[in-house]
Scaffold this active site. Structure first.
Site, mmCIF file in Angstrom:
data_model
loop_
_atom_site.group_PDB
_atom_site.id
_atom_site.type_symbol
_atom_site.label_atom_id
_atom_site.label_comp_id
_atom_site.label_asym_id
_atom_site.label_seq_id
_atom_site.Cartn_x
_atom_site.Cartn_y
_atom_site.Cartn_z
ATOM 1 N N GLU A 14 0.814 -1.220 0.000
ATOM 2 C CA GLU A 14 0.000 0.000 0.000
ATOM 3 C C GLU A 14 0.849 1.273 0.000
ATOM 4 O O GLU A 14 0.533 2.247 -0.686
ATOM 5 C CB GLU A 14 -0.962 0.003 1.201
ATOM 6 C CG GLU A 14 -2.105 -0.988 1.084
ATOM 7 C CD GLU A 14 -1.713 -2.403 1.471
ATOM 8 O OE1 GLU A 14 -0.597 -2.595 1.998
ATOM 9 O OE2 GLU A 14 -2.512 -3.333 1.255
ATOM 10 N N HIS A 59 -11.868 -5.264 8.229
ATOM 11 C CA HIS A 59 -12.507 -5.080 6.920
ATOM 12 C C HIS A 59 -13.784 -4.253 7.023
ATOM 13 O O HIS A 59 -14.667 -4.364 6.183
ATOM 14 C CB HIS A 59 -12.831 -6.438 6.273
ATOM 15 C CG HIS A 59 -11.607 -7.225 5.917
ATOM 16 N ND1 HIS A 59 -10.827 -7.833 6.873
ATOM 17 C CD2 HIS A 59 -11.016 -7.483 4.729
ATOM 18 C CE1 HIS A 59 -9.816 -8.455 6.281
ATOM 19 N NE2 HIS A 59 -9.898 -8.249 4.978
#
Lengths: 340, 337
Positions: free
Chosen positions: B60, B129
């Site tokens: 990321e 999540h």
């Protein structure tokens, strides 16, 4: 790893013209004298905050700039004054940024660690250790996307080479065959932590190997060796073969920043390198022994540099403080919401 | 005018942006060949080639970092974090580099990137999540933060975000991707195609950042919401019978303070809702602004309804989620204060 003592006899390769050598001498001397002046201004309280001097490492940027072509990019960390001067940025603008004045490259908003120049393709000055590395790969990606044949020099230190995002970047740069030279300036100390206390494998030039990136170690106290390695790395990148790692062995004479008590190394260690390995003295010897310049010639250069640096210091003192309104500009393209 | 799900609308925005500007490039984890874990970029690689829509390693920080470099040299990268929860390794790049490039270079270089990320819960994703990290972005000067609540806005706002000269964080409520959701988790999913909000303008039709949208006019109390919670707030109004005025903020920075103050000065009451945890959430900022701008018009203390100050739970998702009953209760309390 301590910098190796240079036992080679000074020799001038036949393809190095005297003018070129003098140019390197002048450029390295400019960085050294500029940094010495910055240290003085800091001591006088004219520069505040952080200030990381490049003294001792001059041959790295000067050698690599000699290998660069117009349009090639460079991006580095917070020890960035040398990179800016070597890329041709105006010493006045750099010094005035150090003193936080309107005439500074970032109008006093960036300070020592954050300066930029579109004209000189200098993409900063970054204060977070290692954070400039993926950005350098992104610049190289844009070059490749535009198919302009340019190369990006992405500088970082031995300390930064342990940052996770450096490895992420190695992988991406190799995967996408990006034209980027990763320049590890190994001055052997991550702030106050020596390489032996921070790094499991000292051969940083092999760090790209798991990603298929070739690398080599270079004597960073020898500007000609740096230039030669730089040319090889640049040719590799420009030919479309992807990234290249240069581990350039160098040494900083001063502390990490201005508030460094330097307890992590001995005075003798620093003194020995200054006396035996100094990159500017090295070129000076080449010039004199090769009879490419006389003492008088070099004195004239010294004088000229002294003037440039003094002018920069004066400019940095005379340039006004930034207007208060500047606090609110350049945050967004539009006016920022002012809640003061 | 085509009816689309939120996923289709986001894909369409990419398509339009890429067709009109070859500086726009799209990448991220599984974004190219696979078309994105939620399918938001499906078909783009086939249409625009691997140099403009491609897969990245699971890195990321590297994704956002390279995007910043590309943007500094004239490209318009639009990248995806597979989940907002995966953003943390990239936070250094977002905060220290993307948000600050313009300022630290006194405008010499800018960073026109979009970082898209699916946000919020409602899919039993648990604590890694389901998070809603918008306050971590609104806290950072130099970033813009957008949270669409429906397909039409998702397309228009994404087009505006890609055009924008500054870095934009684009938070996509994942529970809304493929159907409407008003917090009544025990009821069947309602297709987007049944909502007018799925009518998406064709072609290039950006919706300017910084303008909220009135979703329901009301006299009693102003409800400030964004993303999924807009629909939950509307359900709470319907369930409670209180005549609430529901404002969909759409962008948190820049914030449409004018619409907020006009509404609260009219109703004299305000409830702020978000799915993120309560403490130091964006709701705290909204409450502060409302009391500052509307204090003499307020009939009751401003209330907040938010996620509890816990990690996002798995099994107890619907105990955490600030659903219609919790909002209705707050509306009642504010009316009785």
């Amino acid at each position: 790893m301590a910098a190796r003592k240079n036992t080679k006899k000074p020799n001038i390769k036949p393809n190095i013209a005297a003018d070129e050598l003098k140019k390197y001498y002048r450029e390295m001397l400019l960085i050294r004298r500029f940094e010495e002046k910055a240290g003085q201004l800091y001591g006088m309280g004219l520069i505040g905050g952080f200030c990381h001097l490049y003294i001792g490492q001059e041959a790295v940027v000067v050698g690599l700039e000699a290998a660069a072509e117009e349009g090639d990019k460079r991006i580095t960390s917070y020890r960035d004054h040398g990179h800016m001067l070597a890329s041709g940025m105006d010493p006045n603008g750099v010094m005035a940024e150090l003193t936080g004045r309107e005439g500074g490259y970032s109008k006093g908003k960036g300070g020592s660690m954050h300066m930029f120049s579109r004209e000189k393709h200098f993409y900063g000055g970054h204060g977070i250790v290692g954070a400039q590395v993926p950005i350098g790969a992104g610049l190289a990606f844009a070059d490749r996307y535009k198919e302009n044949g340019r190369v990006t020099f992405t500088y970082f230190g031995d300390g930064a080479s342990n940052q996770g995002q450096v490895f992420e970047t190695f992988n991406m740069a190799s995967l996408w065959q990006l034209p980027v030279v990763f320049v590890i300036e190994n001055n052997q100390y991550a702030m106050g932590t020596s390489q032996s206390r921070s790094t499991s494998t000292p051969e940083l030039y092999t760090r790209g190997k798991p990603f298929g990136i070739p690398g080599e170690q270079v004597d960073g106290m020898d500007v000609l060796a740096v230039k030669e390695a730089g040319e090889k790395a640049v040719a590799h990148c420009r030919s479309g073969k992807g990234p290249y790692v240069l581990e350039i062995m160098t040494y900083r004479y001063r502390g990490h920043s201005m508030s460094d008590p330097a307890k992590y190394r001995t005075r003798e260690e620093v003194q020995k390198i200054r006396e035996e390995r100094d990159p500017i003295e090295h070129v000076r010897t080449l010039l004199l022994e090769g009879k490419h310049a006389s003492e008088e010639d070099l004195k004239a250069i010294d004088k000229e540099i002294k003037q440039v640096v003094n002018d920069a210091a004066e400019f940095s003192k005379d340039s006004p403080e930034p207007a208060l309104e500047e606090l609110w500009t350049d945050i967004y393209a539009e006016a920022a919401p002012q809640n003061a | 005018m085509a009816r689309m799900t939120m996923v289709e609308a986001i894909r369409d925005a990419h398509d339009v942006a890429m067709a009109r500007d070859d500086r726009v490039i799209v990448f991220g984890e599984d974004v190219g060949y696979f078309g994105g874990v939620f399918r938001c970029t499906a078909g783009l690689q086939k249409k625009y080639g691997k140099s403009r829509c491609f897969d990245t390693p699971i890195s990321e920080s590297g994704i956002v970092g390279t995007a910043i470099g590309m943007a500094a040299y004239g490209l318009r990268p639009c990248v995806e974090m597979q989940f907002a929860d995966y953003m943390y390794p990239a936070y250094d790049q977002i905060v220290s580099e993307a948000a600050r490039l313009r300022y630290r270079s006194a405008g010499e270089f800018t960073c026109p990137i979009v970082v898209r990320m699916p946000t919020g819960g409602g899919i039993f994703g648990g604590q890694t999540h389901s998070q809603s990290p918008e306050a971590l972005f609104t806290h950072v000067a130099g970033l813009k933060t957008v949270v669409p609540s429906n397909p039409r806005d998702a397309k228009g706002l994404l087009l505006a975000a890609i055009d924008d000269p500054d870095p934009v964080i684009f938070l996509e409520p994942k529970r809304l991707y493929n159907g409407q959701f008003d917090g009544h988790y025990d009821k069947p999913i309602v297709s987007w195609k049944k909502s007018e909000l799925s009518e998406v303008d064709e072609g290039y039709a950006p919706i300017p950042l910084g303008r909220a949208k009135l979703r329901r006019e009301g006299r009693d109390v102003t409800i400030l919401a964004y993303g999924t919670m807009v629909h939950v707030a509307l359900a709470a109004v319907a369930d409670s019978g209180i005549d609430g005025e529901v404002i969909d903020l759409r962008t948190l920075m820049p914030l449409d303070i004018d619409m907020i103050t006009a509404s609260v000065r009219k109703t004299g009451r305000c409830v702020v809702v978000h799915e993120a945890t309560l403490t130091s959430g964006f709701g705290a900022e909204l409450v502060a602004l409302v009391q500052q701008e509307c204090f003499w018009h307020l009939e009751a203390p401003v209330a907040r309804v938010a996620g509890w100050d816990t990690p996002y739970p798995h099994a107890q998702e619907w105990h955490y989620f600030p659903g219609p009953p919790r909002i209705a209760k707050a509306l009642q309390a504010v009316m009785e204060a």
